[in-house]
Design an enzyme around this catalytic site. Structure first.
Site, mmCIF file in Angstrom:
data_model
loop_
_atom_site.group_PDB
_atom_site.id
_atom_site.type_symbol
_atom_site.label_atom_id
_atom_site.label_comp_id
_atom_site.label_asym_id
_atom_site.label_seq_id
_atom_site.Cartn_x
_atom_site.Cartn_y
_atom_site.Cartn_z
ATOM 1 N N GLU A 171 0.800 -1.231 0.000
ATOM 2 C CA GLU A 171 0.000 0.000 0.000
ATOM 3 C C GLU A 171 0.834 1.283 0.000
ATOM 4 O OE1 GLU A 171 -2.782 -0.394 3.242
ATOM 5 O OE2 GLU A 171 -3.403 -2.391 2.644
ATOM 6 N N GLU A 286 -5.888 -10.877 -1.482
ATOM 7 C CA GLU A 286 -6.674 -10.738 -0.235
ATOM 8 C C GLU A 286 -8.180 -10.693 -0.535
ATOM 9 O OE1 GLU A 286 -5.301 -7.524 2.206
ATOM 10 O OE2 GLU A 286 -3.194 -7.881 1.763
HETATM 11 O O1 G3I Z 1 -2.053 -9.609 18.567
HETATM 12 C C1 G3I Z 1 -2.727 -8.567 19.292
HETATM 13 C C2 G3I Z 1 -3.184 -9.084 20.651
HETATM 14 O O2 G3I Z 1 -2.034 -9.389 21.433
HETATM 15 C C3 G3I Z 1 -4.028 -7.996 21.346
HETATM 16 O O3 G3I Z 1 -4.523 -8.515 22.564
HETATM 17 C C4 G3I Z 1 -5.193 -7.634 20.417
HETATM 18 C C5 G3I Z 1 -6.100 -6.585 21.029
HETATM 19 O O4 G3I Z 1 -5.507 -5.317 20.869
HETATM 20 O O5 G3I Z 1 -4.673 -7.102 19.173
HETATM 21 C C6 G3I Z 1 -3.938 -8.110 18.479
HETATM 22 O O6 G3I Z 1 -3.448 -7.568 17.288
HETATM 23 C C7 G3I Z 1 -4.455 -7.353 16.298
HETATM 24 C C8 G3I Z 1 -4.083 -8.176 15.060
HETATM 25 O O7 G3I Z 1 -4.975 -7.910 13.959
HETATM 26 C C9 G3I Z 1 -4.098 -9.676 15.328
HETATM 27 O O8 G3I Z 1 -5.390 -10.075 15.677
HETATM 28 C C10 G3I Z 1 -4.452 -5.871 15.950
HETATM 29 O O9 G3I Z 1 -4.922 -5.136 17.054
HETATM 30 C C11 G3I Z 1 -5.350 -5.619 14.740
HETATM 31 O O10 G3I Z 1 -5.209 -4.276 14.303
HETATM 32 C C12 G3I Z 1 -4.903 -6.520 13.578
HETATM 33 O O11 G3I Z 1 -5.801 -6.319 12.497
HETATM 34 C C13 G3I Z 1 -5.310 -6.817 11.241
HETATM 35 C C14 G3I Z 1 -5.120 -5.609 10.291
HETATM 36 O O12 G3I Z 1 -4.706 -6.091 8.983
HETATM 37 C C15 G3I Z 1 -4.047 -4.660 10.797
HETATM 38 O O13 G3I Z 1 -2.805 -5.322 10.819
HETATM 39 C C16 G3I Z 1 -6.343 -7.770 10.644
HETATM 40 O O14 G3I Z 1 -6.447 -8.936 11.446
HETATM 41 C C17 G3I Z 1 -5.929 -8.161 9.229
HETATM 42 O O15 G3I Z 1 -6.941 -8.961 8.608
HETATM 43 C C18 G3I Z 1 -5.715 -6.907 8.382
HETATM 44 O O16 G3I Z 1 -5.261 -7.314 7.122
HETATM 45 C C19 G3I Z 1 -4.959 -6.236 6.205
HETATM 46 C C20 G3I Z 1 -3.707 -6.614 5.443
HETATM 47 O O17 G3I Z 1 -2.635 -6.831 6.353
HETATM 48 C C21 G3I Z 1 -3.371 -5.561 4.402
HETATM 49 N N1 G3I Z 1 -4.515 -5.348 3.502
HETATM 50 C C22 G3I Z 1 -5.751 -4.968 4.219
HETATM 51 C C23 G3I Z 1 -6.127 -6.047 5.217
HETATM 52 C C24 G3I Z 1 -7.424 -5.718 5.930
HETATM 53 O O18 G3I Z 1 -7.259 -4.552 6.716
#
Ligand code: G3I
Length: 432
Positions: A171, A286
């Protein structure tokens, strides 16, 4: 699919490389019985094997939370030929501190993939999101290059030889940033300038010369996406023109939602063609379908979601540069959409090929039918030229060590051919 072709496909599937699946989802009776799919699947073959028969890879994004769920793990093992690390290979997961790396979760996913003979995709080495809490107070213009090179070198070397591909940069394009080059104003751009992209790809290539190196982007399919398509094409053309080791474009493909009626099939098809002419492969990296603006009734909603998968893949799989379709999750039980785009009526979202009980849905049928259509042509050419189904004897790529050490799976090692197709030679499937 007519029975003659189905039996023919089963006979191919019986070939050593394609062990036919007899059912979807969990096999063990100890797990809760899987509710029958509302519409019978178009074939008993799982998506990964249908895709392979047509010369593609099918897979799904997986997180460590899902692999501990026996039903989900079984469904992934049945349906997929590849998994992408949804979160475990992002900076936030890998970097507990500025001087530390933690590969625990990434290694869990790699071992999960290996045990099932699945290819493994890394996501993502450079992004402006999912950065650890120490990042903004520690990394600056003076040390950003050192942090970037150290991160990519350490992470890519750790997994060298095991990766189908990496999303090296994610991105980086955003025409709204107002820059002439259309680049997003990320911390990396602010600290290093546009050369951060060159640095990322050359460092990744040096750390694992055999991984397929991808640039990954979203928002490229709508009528309103024309400026982003142009800026992305300009970026890729510039990188390729200067000899940067960019081998593929990942098109995220987050479809559906309120903007979807603007799906620009013609503009998207032309974009795919232009990307292929740069000599790049394309992965739909994705794919999922937001359903927050679709009917509440499950049957009608599932059919509407399936229609979007159908329309999307009708364009994507028509382009010879496309080598893989990866959904962002496999089951509605585990989807980012549940929190990022929930329904206002509070009903559970249904964006993926399998429902929350891992039963196939109309979305599964739509993806299967898309491969089926290609499978028929590929299977015909495969009979006369079996290397499509016999990757071990084809393509200049080399098998990755995805084949399980314990031999628990007879899935073929996944070949990757990192030499992008020559722009003047039509690219016909990933094994050539
Ligand atoms: O691992 C921590 C955990 O320790 C903590 O307790 C919990 C609560 O805060 O958060 C957990 O991390 C989360 C992580 O997903 C794993 O579940 C993050 O807060 C959360 O922001 C993260 O969201 C991911 C997001 O990307 C941001 O990285 C989504 O699962 C994931 O599906 C999403 O995927 C993205 C791609 O990487 C890029 N393209 C868009 C796509 C959708 O947004």
């Amino acid at each position: 699919m007519d029975t003659s072709r189905r039996s023919f496909l089963r006979s191919l599937a019986a070939a050593p490389l394609l062990a036919p699946a007899t059912s979807c989802g969990p096999k063990s009776s100890s797990l809760s019985p899987v509710a029958p799919s509302p519409t019978p699947p178009s074939t008993a073959l799982p998506l990964g094997q249908l895709a392979q028969a047509a010369g593609y890879l099918y897979g799904a994004a997986v997180d460590v939370t899902g692999i501990g769920d026996a039903g989900f793990a079984a469904a992934v093992g049945t349906e997929c030929g590849l998994i992408t690390a949804e979160n475990s290979l992002k900076w936030a997961a890998l970097r507990p501190a500025a001087d530390r790396f933690d590969f625990t979760r990434g290694d869990m996913l790699l071992n999960f993939a290996r045990a099932r003979g699945l290819a493994f995709r890394g996501h993502t080495l450079v992004w402006h999101s999912s950065l650890p809490s120490w990042f903004s107070s520690t990394v600056n213009a003076g040390n950003a290059e050192q942090f970037l090179v150290e991160h990519i070198t350490t992470v890519v070397r750790h997994y060298a030889g095991s990766m189908h591909s990496w999303d090296v940069v994610n991105e980086a394009v955003d025409p709204a940033s107002g820059r002439a080059d259309g680049l997003r104003n990320t911390p990396w751009l602010q600290m290093l300038g546009p050369r951060y992209l060159d640095l990322a790809f050359t460092t990744a290539a040096a750390a694992d010369p055999d991984a397929l190196l991808c640039y990954n982007e979203y928002g490229l399919e709508l009528g309103s996406s024309a400026a982003k398509r142009d800026a992305t094409l300009r970026l890729l053309s510039d990188l390729r023109g200067r000899g940067m080791p960019v081998h593929a474009l990942g098109i995220q493909g987050h479809a559906g939602g309120s903007g979807w009626p603007q799906f620009d099939a013609g503009g998207f098809a032309a974009f795919l063609r232009d990307v292929g002419r740069l000599g790049l492969r394309i992965l739909i990296s994705e794919l999922d379908v937001k359903d927050n603006n679709l009917p509440a009734a499950v049957s009608a909603r599932d059919q509407a979601v399936a229609a979007i998968y159908r329309d999307y893949l009708a364009v994507a799989l028509a382009d010879p540069a496309v080598i893989a379709v990866i959904t962002w999750g496999l089951s509605d039980k585990y989807t980012w959409i549940a929190t990022s785009a929930p329904r206002t009526d509070g009903l559970a979202v249904r964006p993926l090929p399998l429902d929350a009980s891992f039963a196939r849905k109309p979305a599964w049928d739509a993806i299967a039918a898309a491969f089926d259509r290609k499978t028929s042509r590929a299977v015909r050419s495969a009979v006369s030229d079996r290397h499509v189904l016999n990757p071990a004897t084809s393509g200049p790529g080399r098998p990755i060590s995805a084949r399980p050490s314990g031999g628990q799976s007879d899935r073929p090692a996944v070949l990757r051919n990192r030499d992008a197709p020559k722009a003047d030679r039509p690219f016909r499937g990933r094994y050539r």
